[in-house]
Motif scaffolding. Structure first.
Motif, PDB file in Angstrom:
ATOM      1  N   ILE A  39      -9.278   3.018 -18.556  1.00  0.00           N
ATOM      2  CA  ILE A  39      -9.571   4.411 -18.247  1.00  0.00           C
ATOM      3  C   ILE A  39      -8.274   5.142 -17.922  1.00  0.00           C
ATOM      4  CG2 ILE A  39     -10.788   5.953 -16.668  1.00  0.00           C
ATOM      5  CD1 ILE A  39     -12.676   3.380 -16.238  1.00  0.00           C
ATOM      6  N   ASP A  44     -10.062  10.992 -17.979  1.00  0.00           N
ATOM      7  CA  ASP A  44     -11.323  10.875 -17.237  1.00  0.00           C
ATOM      8  C   ASP A  44     -11.062  11.037 -15.738  1.00  0.00           C
ATOM      9  OD1 ASP A  44     -13.873  10.381 -16.368  1.00  0.00           O
ATOM     10  OD2 ASP A  44     -14.123   8.519 -17.486  1.00  0.00           O
ATOM     11  N   LYS A  47     -14.027  10.183 -13.196  1.00  0.00           N
ATOM     12  CA  LYS A  47     -14.222   8.766 -12.853  1.00  0.00           C
ATOM     13  C   LYS A  47     -13.234   8.345 -11.765  1.00  0.00           C
ATOM     14  CE  LYS A  47     -15.970   4.702 -14.592  1.00  0.00           C
ATOM     15  NZ  LYS A  47     -17.112   4.363 -15.383  1.00  0.00           N
TER      16      LYS A  47
END
Length: 89
Positions: A39, A44, A47
């Protein structure tokens, strides 16, 4: 029982490639036991906020951040084994 490993990185982080490589190496040793998701916190950001991350690299196992900074291979293997043992009980 498959352990999900999330590796949080950022493009400007000098230590992130090492953390990703470590997780990939462990995946080769345990191909049926772990699932890896990388990630990029710049892509993102939501998140990263959910996990409360302030630094990268960070490694989460089954949704819980276990390491901030790149762990050693033995540390990571031990954490994966603990996670697998804990979930089976």
């Amino acid at each position: 029982m498959v352990v999900k490993i999330e590796v949080f990185t950022s493009p400007s982080c000098p230590y992130c490639p090492m953390a990703v490589q470590l997780v990939e190496d462990v995946k080769k040793d345990m191909p049926n036991d772990i699932e890896v998701e990388k990630i990029d916190i710049m892509v993102d950001q939501e998140k990263a906020r959910e996990y409360g991350l302030m630094a990268v690299p960070a490694v989460a196992l089954n949704g819980v951040v276990r390491f901030v900074g790149a762990p050693g291979k033995e540390e990571l293997l031990e954490a994966i084994k603990e996670e697998m043992a804990g979930k089976k009980a």
